[in-house]
Design a protein around this motif. Structure first.
Motif, PDB file in Angstrom:
ATOM      1  N   PHE A   8      -4.517  11.668  -4.933  1.00 58.26           N
ATOM      2  CA  PHE A   8      -3.079  11.656  -5.202  1.00 58.26           C
ATOM      3  C   PHE A   8      -2.613  12.926  -5.904  1.00 58.26           C
ATOM      4  N   ASN A  18      -3.421  18.445 -17.725  1.00 58.60           N
ATOM      5  CA  ASN A  18      -2.232  18.553 -16.858  1.00 58.60           C
ATOM      6  C   ASN A  18      -1.114  17.738 -17.489  1.00 58.60           C
ATOM      7  N   PHE A  34       5.000  14.009  -1.280  1.00 59.30           N
ATOM      8  CA  PHE A  34       5.904  13.269  -0.388  1.00 59.30           C
ATOM      9  C   PHE A  34       6.057  13.978   0.953  1.00 59.30           C
ATOM     10  N   ARG A  48       2.443  11.552 -10.267  1.00 61.64           N
ATOM     11  CA  ARG A  48       1.838  12.880 -10.374  1.00 61.64           C
ATOM     12  C   ARG A  48       2.923  13.958 -10.460  1.00 61.64           C
ATOM     13  N   GLN A  49       4.045  13.704  -9.787  1.00 65.63           N
ATOM     14  CA  GLN A  49       5.155  14.666  -9.840  1.00 65.63           C
ATOM     15  C   GLN A  49       6.134  14.341 -10.972  1.00 65.63           C
ATOM     16  N   GLY A  93       1.117   4.018  -2.953  1.00 67.05           N
ATOM     17  CA  GLY A  93       0.893   5.436  -2.678  1.00 67.05           C
ATOM     18  C   GLY A  93       2.047   6.280  -3.156  1.00 67.05           C
ATOM     19  N   ILE A  94       3.260   5.830  -2.842  1.00 64.56           N
ATOM     20  CA  ILE A  94       4.457   6.576  -3.262  1.00 64.56           C
ATOM     21  C   ILE A  94       4.534   6.627  -4.787  1.00 64.56           C
ATOM     22  N   ASN A 150       0.661  22.775 -11.080  1.00 60.57           N
ATOM     23  CA  ASN A 150       0.447  22.090 -12.360  1.00 60.57           C
ATOM     24  C   ASN A 150       0.783  22.968 -13.561  1.00 60.57           C
ATOM     25  N   PHE A 202       2.025   6.514  -6.959  1.00 64.02           N
ATOM     26  CA  PHE A 202       1.020   7.440  -7.501  1.00 64.02           C
ATOM     27  C   PHE A 202       1.416   8.896  -7.271  1.00 64.02           C
ATOM     28  N   ILE A 203       1.940   9.164  -6.088  1.00 63.50           N
ATOM     29  CA  ILE A 203       2.372  10.549  -5.802  1.00 63.50           C
ATOM     30  C   ILE A 203       3.557  10.904  -6.710  1.00 63.50           C
ATOM     31  N   GLY A 204       4.475   9.957  -6.869  1.00 63.13           N
ATOM     32  CA  GLY A 204       5.636  10.194  -7.719  1.00 63.13           C
ATOM     33  C   GLY A 204       5.247  10.378  -9.174  1.00 63.13           C
ATOM     34  N   LEU A 246       7.845  11.711 -11.668  1.00 65.67           N
ATOM     35  CA  LEU A 246       9.106  11.065 -11.295  1.00 65.67           C
ATOM     36  C   LEU A 246       9.365   9.808 -12.122  1.00 65.67           C
ATOM     37  N   LEU A 283       0.840  -1.213   0.000  1.00 63.90           N
ATOM     38  CA  LEU A 283       0.000   0.000   0.000  1.00 63.90           C
ATOM     39  C   LEU A 283       0.869   1.254   0.000  1.00 63.90           C
ATOM     40  N   LEU A 284       1.916   1.230   0.833  1.00 63.21           N
ATOM     41  CA  LEU A 284       2.807   2.392   0.921  1.00 63.21           C
ATOM     42  C   LEU A 284       3.511   2.629  -0.409  1.00 63.21           C
ATOM     43  N   MET A 301     -10.785  29.802  -6.211  1.00 65.16           N
ATOM     44  CA  MET A 301     -10.005  29.619  -4.987  1.00 65.16           C
ATOM     45  C   MET A 301      -8.840  28.653  -5.194  1.00 65.16           C
ATOM     46  N   GLY A 302      -8.627  28.270  -6.430  1.00 63.56           N
ATOM     47  CA  GLY A 302      -7.635  27.230  -6.691  1.00 63.56           C
ATOM     48  C   GLY A 302      -6.198  27.721  -6.673  1.00 63.56           C
ATOM     49  N   ASN A 303      -5.282  26.756  -6.843  1.00 63.77           N
ATOM     50  CA  ASN A 303      -3.856  27.072  -6.891  1.00 63.77           C
ATOM     51  C   ASN A 303      -3.515  27.806  -8.178  1.00 63.77           C
TER      52      ASN A 303
END
Lengths: 240, 275
Positions: free
Chosen positions: B205, A64, B210, A32-33, A25-26, A57, A28-30, A35, A21-22, A107-109
């Motif tokens: 996500f 995106n 990180f 998105r960035q 998660g890493i 973004n 998916f986050i990676g 990586l 799971l970890l 209100m977004g980024n």
């Protein structure tokens, strides 16, 4: 012994599941960035980045396609923004593309939007610097609204003064609307004009019978008669 | 007569004041003595943990009891946590027309703060009290002394394995709890809306980074260590008698929970310092 092994297996499954799971998660986050994707870097030089941050973004045609990788202040009035873009977008992104900084909703980024330029130019390459365009910032909009509001305040103040004057019976319009003696004078003047018009009418009747002017009035009468006959004939022709 | 009474009263007041001062001093002395004992206990843990021979078999047994056996409780808590947080957050976001931010907001709240802290508190309640009561009863029934006599190092066998198991297992439980909370949040979002599973997780996500995940995970290691350490310390140093068992279990939960909050506060300060 058998129970201990069973417990070990259960513990192993539990720990492995959590680690998977970890890692997921890493991943998916990676992803998105950017990586784990093939990427290329392009930059844009801006005067004002409106609070843009690393990780925001980057959009191309509303999709995106990357993130802001680095922000460096180059001079006192220029900021360089490096963007990491997915490689599959490269074929659509030309050298004449323009980057602008906008907001993701009310209100977004902050986001960087890359607008495609006219076709015909070559594709962007790694570490290219593309053109940028200045966006209207919220402060600028507010400044313009303030100028408009200030002008409106001056106009309404003047209008209030004019209405006060009218109400006090000052000036031509004020006297006309508010002064009752003025109404009496105007009424007298109208009576006089009516009398004068009656006198003038009598004079004109007398003049039409005068031998010096009789010819002129007859000619005029004849012209009017001819015009009426012509109009009558024309209307009859149309009916037929 | 009246003068004598006054003098007597004065003497009593002075005695009470002295007694109060003595009690305060005693409490203060007791507090510092406990801090010193705790420090020594912690140092002994590291000394014994690093020195061979390692009690792997007992460590795995404790990891099973502390980690695996706590999973159902943590799972139910996590599911409810995600569900409730989503339902409670919705009206406020709806006021701003920002309901689409619900998955991202709940995800960041759970991963950064609520997941680790609530899980650690549940862990302190279940595991901390369990360790405290177990070791205290062993102390009271002189089983620990018997182990020493039979040549087994009770500190290594009982304390090191439990603290290590708590330290390793709490992060694992927090990962599981976070994942289940996300599922709870997904159910919560779909109670009044219609968001696909795919879109929900894309939004989650998209906003997580990180810097949200790793500091939260690192602090859970400290939470686990603190809960295990306090549970073992209170149990290992329990007073004689059955009353001591109850006291140890209670103190393990109370101080363990308190330490979770203290560590959390420090972790937040450190994280904001580096972010």
């Amino acid at each position: 012994m058998k129970k201990t092994t069973g417990n070990k297996v259960k513990l192993g499954i539990f720990v492995s599941a959590s680690v998977i799971l970890l890692i997921t998660g890493i991943y998916f986050i990676g992803q998105r960035q950017q990586l784990f994707n093939n990427t290329f870097t392009i930059s844009g030089i801006f005067k004002d980045i409106n609070g843009l941050e690393v990780g925001n973004n980057v959009r191309f045609a509303g999709i995106n396609v990357g993130v802001v990788e680095d922000i460096q202040q180059v001079t006192d009035s220029t900021v360089k923004v490096d963007m990491v873009i997915r490689d599959e977008t490269r074929k659509f992104m030309k050298k004449n593309a323009k980057a602008i900084i906008g907001s993701d909703g009310l209100m977004g980024n902050q986001i960087v939007t890359i607008i495609p330029g006219p076709a015909g130019k070559a594709q962007v390459v790694d570490n290219d610097i593309i053109a940028t365009a200045k966006t209207v910032s919220m402060d600028e909009i507010l400044t313009k609204i303030k100028v408009t509001a200030d002008n409106a305040a001056i106009i309404t103040t003047d209008l209030a003064a004019v209405i006060d004057n009218i109400h006090a019976g000052k000036g031509t319009i004020g006297k006309l609307l508010m002064d009752s003696s003025m109404a009496g004078t105007v009424n007298d003047a109208m009576v006089n004009i009516k009398q004068a018009a009656g006198g003038l009418n009598q004079n004109m009747t007398a003049a039409s019978h005068n031998f010096l002017l009789r010819g002129y009035f007859k000619k005029k009468e004849k012209k009017a008669q001819d015009k009426a006959d012509e109009e009558k004939k024309a209307s009859e022709k149309d009916k037929k | 007569m009246a003068i004598n009474l006054k003098i007597e009263n004065k003497a009593v007041v002075e005695k009470i004041a002295k007694l109060e001062e003595h009690l305060h001093l005693q409490a203060l002395k007791g507090f510092f003595a406990e801090v010193a004992d705790m420090t020594m206990f912690t140092l002994r843990f590291f000394k014994e943990a690093l020195k061979p021979r390692y009690e792997f078999k007992e460590l795995i047994k404790q990891a099973y009891l502390i980690g695996y056996k706590s999973f159902p409780l943590i799972a139910i808590t996590g599911l409810i946590m995600g569900l409730v947080l989503t339902i409670q957050s919705r009206p406020t976001l709806a006021e701003f027309g920002a309901e689409s931010w619900l998955p991202a907001m709940v995800a960041v709240s759970i991963v950064r703060e609520i997941g680790p802290v609530i899980t650690a508190l549940i862990f302190a309640g279940k595991v901390g009290s369990g360790i405290g009561a177990e070791l205290a009863s062993m102390k009271v029934t002189e089983q620990i002394d018997a182990m020493e006599v039979s040549g087994i190092n009770p500190f290594k066998y009982l304390v090191v394995t439990r603290i290590a198991a708590a330290t390793f297992m709490l992060p694992v439980l927090v990962i599981a709890s976070d994942a289940i909370s996300m599922y709870g949040a997904y159910i919560g979002v779909n109670l009044k809306g219609d968001v696909t599973f795919h879109l929900f997780f894309l939004e989650v996500f998209d906003k997580l980074s990180f810097s949200d995940v790793f500091p939260a995970l690192i602090k859970t290691v400290f939470f686990g260590f603190a809960v295990g350490l306090i549970g073992c310390f209170k149990g290992y140093n329990a007073d004689k008698g059955t009353e001591g068992v109850g006291k140890s279990a209670n103190a393990a939960v109370v101080y363990g929970s308190l330490m979770v909050f203290v560590i959390d506060m420090i972790a937040v300060q450190v994280t904001s310092l580096f972010s």
